[in-house]
Design a protein around this motif. Sequence first.
Motif, mmCIF file in Angstrom:
data_model
loop_
_atom_site.group_PDB
_atom_site.id
_atom_site.type_symbol
_atom_site.label_atom_id
_atom_site.label_comp_id
_atom_site.label_asym_id
_atom_site.label_seq_id
_atom_site.Cartn_x
_atom_site.Cartn_y
_atom_site.Cartn_z
ATOM 1 N N TYR A 189 0.813 -1.201 0.000
ATOM 2 C CA TYR A 189 0.000 0.000 0.000
ATOM 3 C C TYR A 189 0.853 1.260 0.000
ATOM 4 C CZ TYR A 189 -3.778 -3.218 0.944
ATOM 5 O OH TYR A 189 -4.677 -4.241 0.832
ATOM 6 N N LEU B 100 -9.742 3.080 4.475
ATOM 7 C CA LEU B 100 -9.515 3.216 3.048
ATOM 8 C C LEU B 100 -8.027 3.035 2.803
ATOM 9 C CD1 LEU B 100 -11.718 6.349 2.323
ATOM 10 C CD2 LEU B 100 -12.248 3.988 1.677
ATOM 11 N N ASP C 189 -3.596 0.704 -2.904
ATOM 12 C CA ASP C 189 -2.500 -0.222 -3.181
ATOM 13 C C ASP C 189 -1.632 0.296 -4.325
ATOM 14 O OD1 ASP C 189 -3.585 -1.052 -5.683
ATOM 15 O OD2 ASP C 189 -4.672 -2.710 -4.762
ATOM 16 N N THR D 160 -5.436 0.802 -7.005
ATOM 17 C CA THR D 160 -6.798 0.461 -6.583
ATOM 18 C C THR D 160 -7.042 0.965 -5.169
ATOM 19 O OG1 THR D 160 -6.838 -1.521 -7.978
ATOM 20 C CG2 THR D 160 -8.430 -1.407 -6.172
ATOM 21 N N GLN E 263 -9.049 0.566 -1.970
ATOM 22 C CA GLN E 263 -9.826 -0.481 -1.327
ATOM 23 C C GLN E 263 -10.591 0.077 -0.124
ATOM 24 O OE1 GLN E 263 -7.196 -3.682 -0.222
ATOM 25 N NE2 GLN E 263 -6.213 -3.767 -2.245
ATOM 26 N N SER E 264 -11.703 -0.572 0.201
ATOM 27 C CA SER E 264 -12.533 -0.197 1.338
ATOM 28 C C SER E 264 -12.649 -1.383 2.288
ATOM 29 C CB SER E 264 -13.920 0.238 0.857
ATOM 30 O OG SER E 264 -14.788 0.496 1.949
ATOM 31 N N TRP E 265 -12.257 -1.168 3.555
ATOM 32 C CA TRP E 265 -12.293 -2.198 4.587
ATOM 33 C C TRP E 265 -13.116 -1.696 5.762
ATOM 34 C CZ3 TRP E 265 -9.297 -6.867 4.557
ATOM 35 C CH2 TRP E 265 -8.437 -7.005 3.458
ATOM 36 N N ARG F 123 -12.725 -6.864 3.737
ATOM 37 C CA ARG F 123 -12.684 -5.984 2.570
ATOM 38 C C ARG F 123 -14.023 -6.045 1.843
ATOM 39 N NH1 ARG F 123 -8.500 -6.320 -2.645
ATOM 40 N NH2 ARG F 123 -9.544 -4.690 -3.871
ATOM 41 N N GLU G 289 -16.813 -4.134 -3.503
ATOM 42 C CA GLU G 289 -16.745 -3.018 -4.453
ATOM 43 C C GLU G 289 -15.659 -2.041 -4.038
ATOM 44 O OE1 GLU G 289 -19.524 0.554 -6.369
ATOM 45 O OE2 GLU G 289 -20.406 -0.929 -5.008
ATOM 46 N N ASN G 290 -14.742 -1.743 -4.951
ATOM 47 C CA ASN G 290 -13.695 -0.754 -4.702
ATOM 48 C C ASN G 290 -14.224 0.648 -5.009
ATOM 49 O OD1 ASN G 290 -11.671 -2.746 -4.140
ATOM 50 N ND2 ASN G 290 -11.449 -3.076 -6.345
ATOM 51 N N SER H 199 -10.323 3.025 -9.165
ATOM 52 C CA SER H 199 -9.075 2.451 -9.662
ATOM 53 C C SER H 199 -8.282 3.540 -10.381
ATOM 54 C CB SER H 199 -9.355 1.276 -10.606
ATOM 55 O OG SER H 199 -10.141 1.705 -11.702
ATOM 56 N N TRP I 266 -20.515 2.994 -4.295
ATOM 57 C CA TRP I 266 -19.789 4.234 -4.576
ATOM 58 C C TRP I 266 -20.340 4.882 -5.832
ATOM 59 C CZ3 TRP I 266 -16.627 5.510 -0.676
ATOM 60 C CH2 TRP I 266 -16.259 4.486 0.202
#
Length: 252
Positions: free
Chosen positions: A89, A107, A110, A114, A116-118, A128, A131-132, A135, A176
Motif C-alpha cells: 500500500y 480506506l 495499493d 486500486t 480499497q474499502s475495509w 474488505r 466493491e472498490n 481504480s 460508490w
Amino acid sequence: MSKTVQMSSAERSLGSLIPGADRSTVGAASLVQGVYGHRGNLELVVRDSVDGLWVFWFNANLPGDPETDPEVPAGHWSVGLRFARDARYTQAAIFQGVRGPNHLEVLALDDAGTLQSWYWSPEWAFRRRAENPASEVAAFSAAQQDDGALLIDLTERDGTLRLVVAGPNEYPSRTWAPVDRSTDLGATLAELLVPEPSIPPDVQLRTVGIYDIQSGTARSSISTRDGGSTELIWRGTDGGMRHLRLPLHSET
C-alpha cells in the motif's frame, strides 16, 4: 475487543514508542479516537513496508476503570495486528464509523492504483468490501459525514480530480457513486477533506522540543482524553513510530 498480544510502553520525554510500529511499517500513519473502552481508545493504521496494513490501538482507560481489554493495560499501546495481506500500500486512512456496532472504516490505496474499502466489526474483524471506490488512483483524501457517508477526493494517475461518495444506506455494504465537484456538499471541500490543525503537527512537536521527525510523517488528531487532548504521532529518524499527548489548553 481482542486483536493481539500487548507489550508495555512507558511515556518518555520524546513521546511513547508504539511497540512494533518500527518493526516493518513505513511512512505516515492515520489516527482517530474510537469508541472502544470506557474513554475511547485511539486507533492507528499504518502501512507495512512489504505486505498489508497494521492497526495499533491505545487503551485510553485509566487505572481503576473496569477492564475492557485484558491484553492491553490502561495507558499502553498494543503491539499491533496485521491485515489486508497480499498487497503493498501507498496510503491508508482510518475512521471511527458512525454506523454499525463499533465499526472502524479503513480506506487503503495499493500500489496498483486500486483504492480499497475495509471495515472492522467485532464479529468478523477486518473485512474488505467487494466493491472498490476507484481504480487508477494516485492519491486520495477522505472525510466521513455525520450520517456515516464517506466522501473521497481522488487524484487519478493522469492528474484528473474527481469525487466519489458512498451513502450510509444498507450499511455495512457501500455503493460508490460519482459526485459533481461543483455540488454543494454542505461544507467546503477544504473544510471536509483537508482539515488542517490550527498548528501543524510538525510545528507542535518542534515547539515542545522534539526535532527527531521523519519529514512528512507528523499527524495530529483531537481526542476527549483527560478533558481534551491533541494526540500527536510521528515517525522518528530511527524508524520508530511515536505518540505524545498534549492538553488542548496547552500553549503549543
